[in-house]
Design a protein around this motif. Sequence first.
Motif, PDB file in Angstrom:
ATOM      1  N   PHE A 349       0.821  -1.204   0.000  1.00  0.00           N
ATOM      2  CA  PHE A 349       0.000   0.000   0.000  1.00  0.00           C
ATOM      3  C   PHE A 349       0.854   1.252   0.000  1.00  0.00           C
ATOM      4  O   PHE A 349       1.932   1.267   0.573  1.00  0.00           O
ATOM      5  N   ARG A 350       0.304   2.292  -0.618  1.00  0.00           N
ATOM      6  CA  ARG A 350       0.931   3.610  -0.526  1.00  0.00           C
ATOM      7  C   ARG A 350      -0.019   4.567   0.159  1.00  0.00           C
ATOM      8  O   ARG A 350      -1.218   4.573  -0.115  1.00  0.00           O
ATOM      9  N   LEU A 351       0.557   5.368   1.068  1.00  0.00           N
ATOM     10  CA  LEU A 351      -0.136   6.536   1.603  1.00  0.00           C
ATOM     11  C   LEU A 351       0.352   7.731   0.804  1.00  0.00           C
ATOM     12  O   LEU A 351       1.561   7.886   0.608  1.00  0.00           O
ATOM     13  N   GLN A 352      -0.552   8.583   0.353  1.00  0.00           N
ATOM     14  CA  GLN A 352      -0.147   9.800  -0.357  1.00  0.00           C
ATOM     15  C   GLN A 352      -0.932  10.960   0.223  1.00  0.00           C
ATOM     16  O   GLN A 352      -2.156  10.902   0.293  1.00  0.00           O
ATOM     17  N   SER A 353      -0.219  11.992   0.656  1.00  0.00           N
ATOM     18  CA  SER A 353      -0.871  13.128   1.313  1.00  0.00           C
ATOM     19  C   SER A 353      -0.521  14.435   0.629  1.00  0.00           C
ATOM     20  O   SER A 353       0.620  14.642   0.202  1.00  0.00           O
ATOM     21  N   PHE A 354      -1.512  15.322   0.529  1.00  0.00           N
ATOM     22  CA  PHE A 354      -1.286  16.710   0.125  1.00  0.00           C
ATOM     23  C   PHE A 354      -1.938  17.608   1.163  1.00  0.00           C
ATOM     24  O   PHE A 354      -3.019  17.292   1.670  1.00  0.00           O
ATOM     25  N   GLY A 355      -1.299  18.756   1.433  1.00  0.00           N
ATOM     26  CA  GLY A 355      -1.846  19.683   2.416  1.00  0.00           C
ATOM     27  C   GLY A 355      -1.403  19.316   3.821  1.00  0.00           C
ATOM     28  O   GLY A 355      -0.358  18.682   4.006  1.00  0.00           O
ATOM     29  N   ALA A 356      -2.173  19.739   4.814  1.00  0.00           N
ATOM     30  CA  ALA A 356      -1.774  19.581   6.213  1.00  0.00           C
ATOM     31  C   ALA A 356      -2.850  18.819   6.979  1.00  0.00           C
ATOM     32  O   ALA A 356      -3.602  19.399   7.763  1.00  0.00           O
ATOM     33  N   PRO A 357      -2.962  17.502   6.764  1.00  0.00           N
ATOM     34  CA  PRO A 357      -4.018  16.727   7.420  1.00  0.00           C
ATOM     35  C   PRO A 357      -4.020  16.876   8.939  1.00  0.00           C
ATOM     36  O   PRO A 357      -5.089  16.888   9.547  1.00  0.00           O
ATOM     37  N   ALA A 358      -2.836  17.024   9.547  1.00  0.00           N
ATOM     38  CA  ALA A 358      -2.773  17.092  11.011  1.00  0.00           C
ATOM     39  C   ALA A 358      -3.563  18.292  11.553  1.00  0.00           C
ATOM     40  O   ALA A 358      -4.023  18.273  12.694  1.00  0.00           O
ATOM     41  N   LEU A 359      -3.740  19.342  10.719  1.00  0.00           N
ATOM     42  CA  LEU A 359      -4.515  20.510  11.170  1.00  0.00           C
ATOM     43  C   LEU A 359      -6.015  20.258  11.081  1.00  0.00           C
ATOM     44  O   LEU A 359      -6.814  21.055  11.573  1.00  0.00           O
ATOM     45  N   GLY A 360      -6.426  19.159  10.419  1.00  0.00           N
ATOM     46  CA  GLY A 360      -7.857  18.904  10.240  1.00  0.00           C
ATOM     47  C   GLY A 360      -8.287  17.551  10.770  1.00  0.00           C
ATOM     48  O   GLY A 360      -9.246  16.936  10.284  1.00  0.00           O
ATOM     49  N   ILE A 361      -7.604  17.086  11.793  1.00  0.00           N
ATOM     50  CA  ILE A 361      -7.781  15.724  12.259  1.00  0.00           C
ATOM     51  C   ILE A 361      -9.105  15.542  13.012  1.00  0.00           C
ATOM     52  O   ILE A 361      -9.617  14.433  13.147  1.00  0.00           O
ATOM     53  N   ALA A 362      -9.693  16.652  13.460  1.00  0.00           N
ATOM     54  CA  ALA A 362     -10.959  16.557  14.208  1.00  0.00           C
ATOM     55  C   ALA A 362     -12.155  16.395  13.272  1.00  0.00           C
ATOM     56  O   ALA A 362     -13.259  16.104  13.726  1.00  0.00           O
ATOM     57  N   ASP A 363     -11.964  16.599  11.971  1.00  0.00           N
ATOM     58  CA  ASP A 363     -13.085  16.540  11.026  1.00  0.00           C
ATOM     59  C   ASP A 363     -12.619  15.813   9.762  1.00  0.00           C
ATOM     60  O   ASP A 363     -12.211  16.428   8.786  1.00  0.00           O
ATOM     61  N   LEU A 385     -11.368  22.422   3.562  1.00  0.00           N
ATOM     62  CA  LEU A 385     -10.458  21.310   3.280  1.00  0.00           C
ATOM     63  C   LEU A 385      -9.015  21.777   3.471  1.00  0.00           C
ATOM     64  O   LEU A 385      -8.578  22.729   2.809  1.00  0.00           O
ATOM     65  N   VAL A 386      -8.266  21.144   4.395  1.00  0.00           N
ATOM     66  CA  VAL A 386      -6.867  21.524   4.606  1.00  0.00           C
ATOM     67  C   VAL A 386      -5.886  20.421   4.206  1.00  0.00           C
ATOM     68  O   VAL A 386      -4.689  20.663   4.104  1.00  0.00           O
ATOM     69  N   GLY A 387      -6.413  19.201   3.962  1.00  0.00           N
ATOM     70  CA  GLY A 387      -5.510  18.134   3.552  1.00  0.00           C
ATOM     71  C   GLY A 387      -6.284  16.950   2.998  1.00  0.00           C
ATOM     72  O   GLY A 387      -7.462  16.758   3.336  1.00  0.00           O
ATOM     73  N   ALA A 401      -4.182  13.393  -5.914  1.00  0.00           N
ATOM     74  CA  ALA A 401      -3.555  14.451  -6.706  1.00  0.00           C
ATOM     75  C   ALA A 401      -4.595  15.389  -7.311  1.00  0.00           C
ATOM     76  O   ALA A 401      -4.321  16.568  -7.546  1.00  0.00           O
ATOM     77  N   ARG A 402      -5.809  14.856  -7.541  1.00  0.00           N
ATOM     78  CA  ARG A 402      -6.857  15.707  -8.128  1.00  0.00           C
ATOM     79  C   ARG A 402      -7.262  16.839  -7.190  1.00  0.00           C
ATOM     80  O   ARG A 402      -7.784  17.850  -7.626  1.00  0.00           O
ATOM     81  N   TYR A 403      -7.008  16.693  -5.885  1.00  0.00           N
ATOM     82  CA  TYR A 403      -7.374  17.731  -4.918  1.00  0.00           C
ATOM     83  C   TYR A 403      -6.253  18.738  -4.682  1.00  0.00           C
ATOM     84  O   TYR A 403      -6.426  19.702  -3.947  1.00  0.00           O
ATOM     85  N   ARG A 404      -5.103  18.485  -5.295  1.00  0.00           N
ATOM     86  CA  ARG A 404      -3.956  19.339  -5.015  1.00  0.00           C
ATOM     87  C   ARG A 404      -4.218  20.789  -5.424  1.00  0.00           C
ATOM     88  O   ARG A 404      -3.912  21.728  -4.678  1.00  0.00           O
ATOM     89  N   ALA A 405      -4.786  20.989  -6.615  1.00  0.00           N
ATOM     90  CA  ALA A 405      -5.039  22.349  -7.091  1.00  0.00           C
ATOM     91  C   ALA A 405      -6.011  23.073  -6.158  1.00  0.00           C
ATOM     92  O   ALA A 405      -5.848  24.273  -5.875  1.00  0.00           O
TER      93      ALA A 405
END
Lengths: 415, 62
Positions: A349-363, A385-387, A401-405
């Motif tokens: 498996f691959r995890l791929q992240s864009f943005g700052a998920p740790a800032l939005g962990i409550a939602d 949406l922050v990540g 990647a589609r959410y990156r923009a």
Amino acid sequence: MAETGHGVPRSPGRVVVAGASMGGLRAAEQLRAAGWTGTITVIGDEPHMPYNRPPLSKDVLAGTASFESLAFTPRASAADVEWRLGTTVASARLDERVVGLDDGTELAFDGLVVATGMRPRRLRCDGPSGPGSGRHTVRTLADARGLRDELTRPGVRVVVIGAGFIGCEVAATAKGLGVGEVTVVDPEPLPMLRPLGELLARSLHRRHEERGVRFALGVGVAGLEGEDRVTGVVLTDGTVLPADVVVESVGSVANTEWLDGNGLDLSDGVLTDEQLRVGGHPNVVAVGDVARFPNARYDGVPRRVEHWSIPTDTAKHAAKSLVAHLVGSVAQPAPFAPLPTFWSDQHEFRLQSFGAPALGIADVRVLDGDPEGDVLVGYHCDDRLVGVVALGGPAATTGAARYRAQLLAQPALIS
Amino acid sequence: MKVVVDMNKCQDHGQCVFSAPDVFQLDDTGRLAYVSDPDDALRDEVEEAADVCPLQAIRIEA
């Protein structure tokens, strides 16, 4: 040739880059790209030219990568950079523009790039330690090779302490190598809970367990058993996990001791301003994971970021700000505002992240797919949406990647 | 400018696509496709794409 107050010859136009990992290389390249034509001297403590570290916990451990396949190919523009390898920067007098090396020599600089990175934090507990004790970390090529030699011994029992990125990757790789007993210990109730939140942490936990990785969660390490070599890990609930090899992946410590005595904020890496300048010294910048910088895209709180993309992002911005100062240009670049991105490969498996998920962990909301299979989740702060993080195969990561923009287009998040 | 991607190394992270969309693309199945002889005016973005490749699979020749 000018002289400093201490009689150290000052070369006309020298930038010293302290640290010869990816950040040091990218800094040297970006100094040239920003128009610096003076001398560039890069100083690094490892004997190797800069190399790519993510494969250490995966391909190098699995035995499928050679050093040649890890070494970065420097840009042609950086061909005249002076490399001093196997040497450590031991001290600095920033006001006098001099750094001291571990062999006692001093080197004058006009500009300085702090790129000394991190070293693994070690467990503080009694028990065997040192080479041959069975205790390992994974930061350098030598570390990964040493651990591989031990993981390939028949019947070896492995305890990984820390269920973060490195710990989970090492556990997955060890399983892939055929190690029978692999146990991951962490005080949190799920692996990678803090960076990813509960939904993905639970999904990862299940995927690891299905592939034979065991977990001891919600529990700390009280000590290590054994005389010259480790034989077991004692947990805070009294359990003893038999172990021939212990991998410590319990965070990292910034290599900033050499900057002591200059009045800098070194409480967690080296604090910079929004142009990556260090402590009121416009001729000193920091790059890579040692830099604690405010990200204008988010809340303005200075943070260190240990993602792979950060050395390149910081080097590009820091080189512009340093060269502008050194050549007397007045142009002020926009504040540094990188879009964070990270990935992690565990099992298939691959995890791929864009943005700052740790800032939005409550939602956390599922955007696509299903936590049992390929899944794409969004992290929100004040309904914004922050990540995004994908977990699964290539289709999932392409979805992220589609959410990156969209993440790039968000206005700055000021709390 | 000649661009070579080591397809044995490439793992379709797609970071190059963000840096140089005129040169690198992911197809519908998520696999990389690229232009091997892009215009020299794109050199900066291709160099950036090479920098951000997690596998360091992109080489620029001449």
